[in-house]
Design a protein around this motif. Sequence first.
Motif, PDB file in Angstrom:
ATOM      1  N   TYR A  95       0.840  -1.197   0.000  1.00 34.63           N
ATOM      2  CA  TYR A  95       0.000   0.000   0.000  1.00 34.63           C
ATOM      3  C   TYR A  95       0.877   1.249   0.000  1.00 34.63           C
ATOM      4  CZ  TYR A  95      -3.929  -3.003   1.482  1.00 34.63           C
ATOM      5  OH  TYR A  95      -4.895  -3.961   1.580  1.00 34.63           O
ATOM      6  N   TRP A  96       1.890   1.255   0.857  1.00 39.64           N
ATOM      7  CA  TRP A  96       2.813   2.393   0.960  1.00 39.64           C
ATOM      8  C   TRP A  96       3.426   2.718  -0.400  1.00 39.64           C
ATOM      9  CZ3 TRP A  96       4.518   6.194   4.092  1.00 39.64           C
ATOM     10  CH2 TRP A  96       5.751   6.760   3.827  1.00 39.64           C
ATOM     11  N   GLU A  97       3.958   1.706  -1.058  1.00 40.53           N
ATOM     12  CA  GLU A  97       4.627   1.928  -2.351  1.00 40.53           C
ATOM     13  C   GLU A  97       3.672   2.539  -3.376  1.00 40.53           C
ATOM     14  OE1 GLU A  97       7.832   1.745  -2.985  1.00 40.53           O
ATOM     15  OE2 GLU A  97       8.255   1.035  -0.952  1.00 40.53           O
ATOM     16  N   LYS A  98       2.424   2.109  -3.381  1.00 38.01           N
ATOM     17  CA  LYS A  98       1.451   2.662  -4.323  1.00 38.01           C
ATOM     18  C   LYS A  98       1.040   4.074  -3.935  1.00 38.01           C
ATOM     19  CE  LYS A  98      -0.391  -1.829  -5.658  1.00 38.01           C
ATOM     20  NZ  LYS A  98      -1.551  -2.741  -5.582  1.00 38.01           N
ATOM     21  N   LEU A  99       0.854   4.317  -2.654  1.00 35.21           N
ATOM     22  CA  LEU A  99       0.425   5.635  -2.203  1.00 35.21           C
ATOM     23  C   LEU A  99       1.462   6.716  -2.465  1.00 35.21           C
ATOM     24  CD1 LEU A  99      -1.262   4.616   1.152  1.00 35.21           C
ATOM     25  CD2 LEU A  99      -2.417   5.691  -0.803  1.00 35.21           C
ATOM     26  N   ILE A 100       2.748   6.383  -2.412  1.00 37.61           N
ATOM     27  CA  ILE A 100       3.776   7.413  -2.593  1.00 37.61           C
ATOM     28  C   ILE A 100       4.062   7.722  -4.060  1.00 37.61           C
ATOM     29  CG2 ILE A 100       4.836   6.969  -0.352  1.00 37.61           C
ATOM     30  CD1 ILE A 100       7.115   5.488  -1.809  1.00 37.61           C
ATOM     31  N   GLU A 101       3.543   6.919  -4.983  1.00 36.84           N
ATOM     32  CA  GLU A 101       3.746   7.195  -6.410  1.00 36.84           C
ATOM     33  C   GLU A 101       3.144   8.557  -6.752  1.00 36.84           C
ATOM     34  OE1 GLU A 101       2.240   4.027  -8.849  1.00 36.84           O
ATOM     35  OE2 GLU A 101       3.453   2.535  -7.805  1.00 36.84           O
ATOM     36  N   GLY A 102       3.975   9.487  -7.163  1.00 41.03           N
ATOM     37  CA  GLY A 102       3.517  10.825  -7.505  1.00 41.03           C
ATOM     38  C   GLY A 102       3.273  11.712  -6.297  1.00 41.03           C
ATOM     39  N   GLY A 103       3.523  11.184  -5.104  1.00 35.97           N
ATOM     40  CA  GLY A 103       3.301  11.939  -3.871  1.00 35.97           C
ATOM     41  C   GLY A 103       4.621  12.369  -3.251  1.00 35.97           C
ATOM     42  N   THR A 104       4.566  12.705  -1.974  1.00 31.17           N
ATOM     43  CA  THR A 104       5.732  13.178  -1.246  1.00 31.17           C
ATOM     44  C   THR A 104       5.901  12.360   0.024  1.00 31.17           C
ATOM     45  OG1 THR A 104       5.330  15.423  -2.029  1.00 31.17           O
ATOM     46  CG2 THR A 104       6.785  15.188  -0.122  1.00 31.17           C
ATOM     47  N   VAL A 105       7.079  11.797   0.204  1.00 29.59           N
ATOM     48  CA  VAL A 105       7.383  11.069   1.435  1.00 29.59           C
ATOM     49  C   VAL A 105       7.806  12.098   2.483  1.00 29.59           C
ATOM     50  CG1 VAL A 105       8.918   9.395   2.527  1.00 29.59           C
ATOM     51  CG2 VAL A 105       8.024   8.954   0.224  1.00 29.59           C
ATOM     52  N   VAL A 106       7.085  12.144   3.600  1.00 28.58           N
ATOM     53  CA  VAL A 106       7.403  13.055   4.695  1.00 28.58           C
ATOM     54  C   VAL A 106       8.389  12.380   5.644  1.00 28.58           C
ATOM     55  CG1 VAL A 106       6.437  14.382   6.627  1.00 28.58           C
ATOM     56  CG2 VAL A 106       5.145  14.172   4.479  1.00 28.58           C
ATOM     57  N   GLU A 107       8.109  11.139   6.004  1.00 38.44           N
ATOM     58  CA  GLU A 107       8.999  10.301   6.801  1.00 38.44           C
ATOM     59  C   GLU A 107       9.086   8.953   6.102  1.00 38.44           C
ATOM     60  OE1 GLU A 107      10.725  10.687   9.679  1.00 38.44           O
ATOM     61  OE2 GLU A 107      10.142  12.798   9.813  1.00 38.44           O
ATOM     62  N   PRO A 108      10.264   8.517   5.692  1.00 43.88           N
ATOM     63  CA  PRO A 108      10.375   7.221   5.008  1.00 43.88           C
ATOM     64  C   PRO A 108       9.868   6.082   5.896  1.00 43.88           C
ATOM     65  CG  PRO A 108      12.429   8.452   4.857  1.00 43.88           C
ATOM     66  CD  PRO A 108      11.551   9.189   5.834  1.00 43.88           C
ATOM     67  N   LEU A 109       9.317   5.074   5.277  1.00 41.20           N
ATOM     68  CA  LEU A 109       8.870   3.885   6.002  1.00 41.20           C
ATOM     69  C   LEU A 109      10.113   3.155   6.492  1.00 41.20           C
ATOM     70  CD1 LEU A 109       6.452   2.135   6.830  1.00 41.20           C
ATOM     71  CD2 LEU A 109       6.676   0.936   4.655  1.00 41.20           C
ATOM     72  N   SER A 110      10.338   3.231   7.797  1.00 39.67           N
ATOM     73  CA  SER A 110      11.540   2.639   8.375  1.00 39.67           C
ATOM     74  C   SER A 110      11.293   2.323   9.854  1.00 39.67           C
ATOM     75  CB  SER A 110      12.735   3.592   8.230  1.00 39.67           C
ATOM     76  OG  SER A 110      12.472   4.817   8.881  1.00 39.67           O
ATOM     77  N   LYS A 111      12.267   1.642  10.461  1.00 42.50           N
ATOM     78  CA  LYS A 111      12.168   1.249  11.865  1.00 42.50           C
ATOM     79  C   LYS A 111      12.037   2.498  12.744  1.00 42.50           C
ATOM     80  CE  LYS A 111      12.738  -2.291  14.773  1.00 42.50           C
ATOM     81  NZ  LYS A 111      11.973  -3.501  14.768  1.00 42.50           N
ATOM     82  N   ALA A 112      11.014   2.500  13.598  1.00 39.98           N
ATOM     83  CA  ALA A 112      10.760   3.640  14.489  1.00 39.98           C
ATOM     84  C   ALA A 112      11.273   3.339  15.893  1.00 39.98           C
ATOM     85  CB  ALA A 112       9.263   3.918  14.523  1.00 39.98           C
ATOM     86  N   PRO A 113      11.465   4.367  16.713  1.00 42.31           N
ATOM     87  CA  PRO A 113      11.963   4.161  18.080  1.00 42.31           C
ATOM     88  C   PRO A 113      11.088   3.230  18.923  1.00 42.31           C
ATOM     89  CG  PRO A 113      12.068   6.481  17.498  1.00 42.31           C
ATOM     90  CD  PRO A 113      11.350   5.779  16.382  1.00 42.31           C
ATOM     91  N   TRP A 114       9.809   3.137  18.625  1.00 43.58           N
ATOM     92  CA  TRP A 114       8.910   2.272  19.414  1.00 43.58           C
ATOM     93  C   TRP A 114       8.900   0.833  18.926  1.00 43.58           C
ATOM     94  CZ3 TRP A 114       7.315   6.467  16.548  1.00 43.58           C
ATOM     95  CH2 TRP A 114       6.575   6.214  15.404  1.00 43.58           C
ATOM     96  N   GLY A 115       9.745   0.524  17.915  1.00 44.35           N
ATOM     97  CA  GLY A 115       9.924  -0.855  17.479  1.00 44.35           C
ATOM     98  C   GLY A 115       9.154  -1.251  16.234  1.00 44.35           C
ATOM     99  N   ASP A 116       8.196  -0.445  15.826  1.00 47.95           N
ATOM    100  CA  ASP A 116       7.444  -0.724  14.605  1.00 47.95           C
ATOM    101  C   ASP A 116       8.137  -0.064  13.419  1.00 47.95           C
ATOM    102  OD1 ASP A 116       5.625  -1.833  16.372  1.00 47.95           O
ATOM    103  OD2 ASP A 116       4.105  -0.279  16.102  1.00 47.95           O
TER     104      ASP A 116
END
Length: 139
Positions: A95-116
């Motif tokens: 879903y993420w990959e499709k949603l960012i097509e033509g959009g703007t990534v504000v925070e890349p999908l990556s490991k967060a401090p809370w573990g997710d």
Amino acid sequence: MASTLNPYLNFRDKTREAITFYQSVFGGELTISTFAEFNMADDPAEADKVMHSQLTTPGGFVLMAADVPQHMPFTEGSSISISLSGADEAELTGYWEKLIEGGTVVEPLSKAPWGDSFGMAVDKYGVNWLVNISGAAPA
């Protein structure tokens, strides 16, 4: 019947394009009703605009959207974000990959401090999305 809470997006003349895009991201059944179908178009130029649309996905998501008529105030973008969360990494990353097509990534999908894994983006229609993929449960 239980109460439900569903995101309802508003656009100016872009609803049909946007809701069809979301259907391409999430799949599912899409219904679209125009202002003309309900005799709600005072201006003939707005007859074919979307009065109501609803996307119901195989995963149980429900997303609704409509065009705001010209005589009503409208400001693109808002303080509203739509959050997608769960444990299925492949599904949510897709879903993420499709949603960012033509959009703007504000925070890349990556490991967060809370573990997710977490990411924030604005899609090509100006809608804010938050994606959170549950990490392994703490031992």
